[in-house]
Design a protein around this motif. Structure first.
Motif, PDB file in Angstrom:
ATOM      1  N   GLY A 129       0.817  -1.205   0.000  1.00  0.00           N
ATOM      2  CA  GLY A 129       0.000   0.000   0.000  1.00  0.00           C
ATOM      3  C   GLY A 129       0.856   1.263   0.000  1.00  0.00           C
ATOM      4  N   ARG A 130       1.859   1.300   0.850  1.00  0.00           N
ATOM      5  CA  ARG A 130       2.666   2.497   0.961  1.00  0.00           C
ATOM      6  C   ARG A 130       3.546   2.695  -0.273  1.00  0.00           C
ATOM      7  NH1 ARG A 130       4.073   6.564   4.694  1.00  0.00           N
ATOM      8  NH2 ARG A 130       1.932   6.262   5.383  1.00  0.00           N
ATOM      9  N   LEU A 131       3.994   1.583  -0.837  1.00  0.00           N
ATOM     10  CA  LEU A 131       4.783   1.721  -2.063  1.00  0.00           C
ATOM     11  C   LEU A 131       3.926   2.374  -3.158  1.00  0.00           C
ATOM     12  CD1 LEU A 131       7.377   1.272  -3.637  1.00  0.00           C
ATOM     13  CD2 LEU A 131       6.538  -1.001  -4.255  1.00  0.00           C
ATOM     14  N   MET A 132       2.660   1.964  -3.215  1.00  0.00           N
ATOM     15  CA  MET A 132       1.733   2.553  -4.204  1.00  0.00           C
ATOM     16  C   MET A 132       1.612   4.059  -3.980  1.00  0.00           C
ATOM     17  SD  MET A 132      -0.054   0.128  -6.097  1.00  0.00           S
ATOM     18  CE  MET A 132      -1.732   0.721  -6.116  1.00  0.00           C
ATOM     19  N   ASP A 133       1.502   4.469  -2.719  1.00  0.00           N
ATOM     20  CA  ASP A 133       1.445   5.904  -2.409  1.00  0.00           C
ATOM     21  C   ASP A 133       2.635   6.624  -3.024  1.00  0.00           C
ATOM     22  OD1 ASP A 133      -0.784   5.570  -0.945  1.00  0.00           O
ATOM     23  OD2 ASP A 133       0.178   5.739   1.032  1.00  0.00           O
ATOM     24  N   HIS A 134       3.808   6.060  -2.804  1.00  0.00           N
ATOM     25  CA  HIS A 134       5.015   6.721  -3.303  1.00  0.00           C
ATOM     26  C   HIS A 134       5.067   6.698  -4.821  1.00  0.00           C
ATOM     27  CE1 HIS A 134       7.232   7.781   0.339  1.00  0.00           C
ATOM     28  NE2 HIS A 134       6.771   6.678   0.872  1.00  0.00           N
ATOM     29  N   MET A 135       4.545   5.650  -5.418  1.00  0.00           N
ATOM     30  CA  MET A 135       4.528   5.595  -6.873  1.00  0.00           C
ATOM     31  C   MET A 135       3.633   6.705  -7.415  1.00  0.00           C
ATOM     32  SD  MET A 135       4.396   1.448  -7.241  1.00  0.00           S
ATOM     33  CE  MET A 135       3.593   1.430  -8.824  1.00  0.00           C
ATOM     34  N   ARG A 136       2.475   6.878  -6.781  1.00  0.00           N
ATOM     35  CA  ARG A 136       1.557   7.934  -7.221  1.00  0.00           C
ATOM     36  C   ARG A 136       2.183   9.316  -7.063  1.00  0.00           C
ATOM     37  NH1 ARG A 136      -2.871   4.489  -5.444  1.00  0.00           N
ATOM     38  NH2 ARG A 136      -2.375   5.017  -3.322  1.00  0.00           N
ATOM     39  N   ARG A 137       2.892   9.500  -5.963  1.00  0.00           N
ATOM     40  CA  ARG A 137       3.541  10.801  -5.729  1.00  0.00           C
ATOM     41  C   ARG A 137       4.837  10.958  -6.521  1.00  0.00           C
ATOM     42  NH1 ARG A 137       2.904  12.949  -0.218  1.00  0.00           N
ATOM     43  NH2 ARG A 137       1.033  12.061   0.675  1.00  0.00           N
ATOM     44  N   THR A 139       7.567   9.708  -5.789  1.00  0.00           N
ATOM     45  CA  THR A 139       8.713   9.821  -4.894  1.00  0.00           C
ATOM     46  C   THR A 139       9.537   8.537  -4.921  1.00  0.00           C
ATOM     47  OG1 THR A 139       7.077   9.367  -3.173  1.00  0.00           O
ATOM     48  CG2 THR A 139       7.943  11.599  -3.300  1.00  0.00           C
ATOM     49  N   ILE A 140       8.959   7.489  -5.503  1.00  0.00           N
ATOM     50  CA  ILE A 140       9.750   6.295  -5.793  1.00  0.00           C
ATOM     51  C   ILE A 140       9.499   5.961  -7.253  1.00  0.00           C
ATOM     52  CG2 ILE A 140      10.018   3.813  -5.408  1.00  0.00           C
ATOM     53  CD1 ILE A 140       9.408   4.181  -2.538  1.00  0.00           C
ATOM     54  N   ARG A 141      10.561   5.835  -8.016  1.00  0.00           N
ATOM     55  CA  ARG A 141      10.410   5.448  -9.404  1.00  0.00           C
ATOM     56  C   ARG A 141      10.981   4.055  -9.607  1.00  0.00           C
ATOM     57  NH1 ARG A 141      11.538   8.980 -13.727  1.00  0.00           N
ATOM     58  NH2 ARG A 141      13.592   8.072 -13.466  1.00  0.00           N
ATOM     59  N   LEU A 142      10.274   3.277 -10.394  1.00  0.00           N
ATOM     60  CA  LEU A 142      10.630   1.878 -10.477  1.00  0.00           C
ATOM     61  C   LEU A 142      11.365   1.532 -11.778  1.00  0.00           C
ATOM     62  CD1 LEU A 142       7.291   0.407  -9.040  1.00  0.00           C
ATOM     63  CD2 LEU A 142       9.368   0.968  -7.815  1.00  0.00           C
ATOM     64  N   ASN A 143      11.815   2.563 -12.499  1.00  0.00           N
ATOM     65  CA  ASN A 143      12.405   2.321 -13.823  1.00  0.00           C
ATOM     66  C   ASN A 143      13.680   1.489 -13.809  1.00  0.00           C
ATOM     67  OD1 ASN A 143      10.947   4.599 -13.455  1.00  0.00           O
ATOM     68  ND2 ASN A 143      11.727   5.604 -15.292  1.00  0.00           N
ATOM     69  N   THR A 167      -0.495  -4.194  -9.694  1.00  0.00           N
ATOM     70  CA  THR A 167      -0.190  -2.845 -10.184  1.00  0.00           C
ATOM     71  C   THR A 167       1.311  -2.585 -10.113  1.00  0.00           C
ATOM     72  OG1 THR A 167      -2.287  -2.179  -9.216  1.00  0.00           O
ATOM     73  CG2 THR A 167      -0.821  -0.419  -9.936  1.00  0.00           C
ATOM     74  N   ILE A 168       1.893  -2.939  -9.007  1.00  0.00           N
ATOM     75  CA  ILE A 168       3.326  -2.680  -8.821  1.00  0.00           C
ATOM     76  C   ILE A 168       4.147  -3.470  -9.843  1.00  0.00           C
ATOM     77  CG2 ILE A 168       5.273  -3.036  -7.245  1.00  0.00           C
ATOM     78  CD1 ILE A 168       3.190  -2.501  -4.931  1.00  0.00           C
ATOM     79  N   LEU A 169       3.816  -4.748  -9.998  1.00  0.00           N
ATOM     80  CA  LEU A 169       4.598  -5.572 -10.918  1.00  0.00           C
ATOM     81  C   LEU A 169       4.483  -5.072 -12.353  1.00  0.00           C
ATOM     82  CD1 LEU A 169       4.075  -9.169  -9.477  1.00  0.00           C
ATOM     83  CD2 LEU A 169       6.119  -7.734  -9.352  1.00  0.00           C
TER      84      LEU A 169
END
Ligand code: ADP
Ligand code: MG
Length: 496
Positions: A129-137, A139-143, A167-169
């Protein structure tokens, strides 16, 4: 079992493993590390306490560069506590490579996390859940993620994280490595594997004698009303170093831990209603031995790795065999022995039998301990302590008074009085707990798969006394588990 050196690890990782006190690999580590080091996807299944963290942590640390200044690895874990624990272990494994892992979880200030993220961790250990928050903001990029780990995948699904995980995957570049670890393999996990992993190798370690079967398991049949006295006596008799008492609801956890404190035990409760900082401090005190008895709900204790827990007391029998295995697995960690005692009311014997059939083992019946045994237990403890003081401590300055006393009293009388003062006599301070309805082994007669009905569902589960069972965050009930019921039947039951 192999040594870590045989797995072809780099010098700096070997050095940290030695530092951590690991001498040989565990079976899951021996089998998964070489495959993961090649960069291949894999699914690792092994019971709890078998070293799954290092099984992915070591290849993760090997394959990640301490020089690069971006996030290269993501570990998803079901709870905050696990995220913290995993990050700690990864930081230990990566210490000489200067690899830095950061736990990210709900409940912690997001601004604080954003600041911590600016320090450029190499690995993020996050709750979905929190990782999703950061993805939306953003503030964490998964590239630039090279490796993704799903830890305790079954538990994440139980907690309703399936959508988030998908979603994350989907956001992470496909040319990544995906590792999935789980104690059990319900169908949803195979589903995820099919959709998001590339020809994953399945490494399944059969439950061996390593954990739960190393643990002595007893039960005591006792009425609800007598449970607390029985627990007190057991604590007096066994005088465990560290023990966990499991109770069914948050309210029971509070009541039992308060009652234990009243009777002079150093006890604290932990459950999902406490603030994060309170939970952290309770856990810290338990780990350093300031608190000797931790009273917990299933969810609060899930996955926690606390070494040195010598006893597990199931004050309330768990709702399903799987929880039993999880609870009992909190002791006997890393090959050490442990004792688990379950209090069973007469109407709950059916559940006990169901547990036995799932763990394929008899749980030994013991009689209700007596007050005399409790007193003897405490006296033994005092005696051991006295002998230790004689051997180890400076008692010269007490000898003058001792001689004075001995001039007027005989030695047995004197010593008995001294013993009385220092022995914690069983305390009968009146204690009242809210009654709990018995747990029934539903589905026992018609062999319905347990996964379908064994767990409380959020929202509509009441224990009959107006209290909701302990659930953290987003346990969505059983809808997504329905299909896995057969999977979770007795043959596939693992000591998760
Ligand atoms: P799991 O995730 O399978 O439940 P953990 O990764 O939490 O298990 O490991 C359980 C305990 O065993 C931890 O305290 C860990 O430090 C310890 N451990 C892991 N691998 C080894 C090893 N090879 N030798 C000794 N102890 C180990
Ligand atoms: Mg684990």
């Amino acid at each position: 079992m192999a040594t870590f050196a045989e797995l072809g690890l780099s010098e700096s990782i070997i050095r940290s493993i030695v530092n951590m006190g690991f001498e040989e690999t565990t079976p899951i580590q021996e089998q998964t590390i070489p495959i993961a080091m090649e960069g291949r996807d894999l699914i690792g299944q092994a019971q709890t306490g078998t070293g799954k963290t290092a099984a992915y942590g070591i290849p993760l640390a090997e394959r990640i560069s301490g020089q690069a200044e971006h996030i290269q690895g993501i570990v998803l874990a079901p709870t905050r506590e696990l995220a913290v624990q995993v990050a700690e272990e990864l930081n230990k494994i990566g210490q000489f490579k200067r690899i830095h892992a950061l736990p990210i979880y709900g409940g912690q200030g997001i601004d604080w996390q954003i600041r911590a993220l600016k320090k450029r961790p190499h690995i993020i250990v996050a709750t979905p859940g929190r990782l999703m928050d950061h993805m939306r903001r953003k503030t964490i990029r998964l590239n630039d993620i090279k490796i993704v780990v799903l830890d305790e995948a079954d538990e994440m699904l139980n907690m309703g994280f399936l959508d988030d995980i998908e979603t994350i995957l989907k956001e992470i570049p496909e040319e990544r490595q995906t590792l999935l670890f789980s104690a059990t393999m319900p169908r949803q996990i195979q589903n995820i594997a099919q959709r998001f992993m590339q020809q994953p190798q399945l490494i399944s370690i059969k439950a061996t004698g390593v954990t739960v079967s190393d643990i002595e398991q007893h039960y005591i049949e006792v009425t609800e009303r007598l449970k607390f006295d029985v627990l007190s006596r057991l604590l007096d008799i066994q005088s465990p170093d560290l023990s966990i008492v499991f109770a069914r609801t948050k309210r029971r956890v509070d009541e039992i831990s308060e009652a234990l404190s009243k009777r002079g035990y150093s006890a604290e409760g932990i459950h999902g209603d406490l603030t994060q900082s309170k939970r952290d401090s309770v856990l810290r005190q338990f780990k350093d031995g300031t608190i000797e008895v931790l009273v917990a709900t299933d969810v609060a204790a899930r996955g926690l790795d606390i070494s040195g827990v010598t006893h597990v007391f199931n004050f309330d029998i768990p709702q399903d065999p799987e929880s039993y295995v999880h609870r009992v697995g909190r002791t006997g960690r890393a090959g050490k022995s442990g004792l688990a005692i379950t209090l069973v009311t007469p109407r709950e014997i059916g559940m006990l039998r169901l547990i036995e059939s799932v763990i394929k083992r008899r749980i030994i019946r013991k009689p209700i301990p007596t007050i005399v045994e409790a007193v003897q237990g405490q006296q033994r403890l005092t005696m051991t302590e006295i002998l230790r003081v004689i051997a180890e401590e400076d008692i010269e300055k007490y000898k003058g008074v001792a001689e004075e006393l001995l001039a007027e009293n005989d030695s047995v009388t004197l010593l008995s009085a001294a013993l009385k003062i220092i022995t914690k006599e069983p305390d009968n301070v009146e204690v009242r707990l809210t009654e709990a309805a018995p747990v029934r082994a539903r589905g026992m007669g018609n062999r319905r798969p347990m996964g379908n009905n064994a767990r409380p569902q959020q929202g509509n589960y009441r224990d009959g006394y107006g209290q909701k069972a302990d659930t953290w965050s987003r346990r969505k009930g059983n809808d997504f588990r329905g299909g896995s019921g057969g999977q979770r039947g007795r043959d596939n039951m693992r000591n998760g």
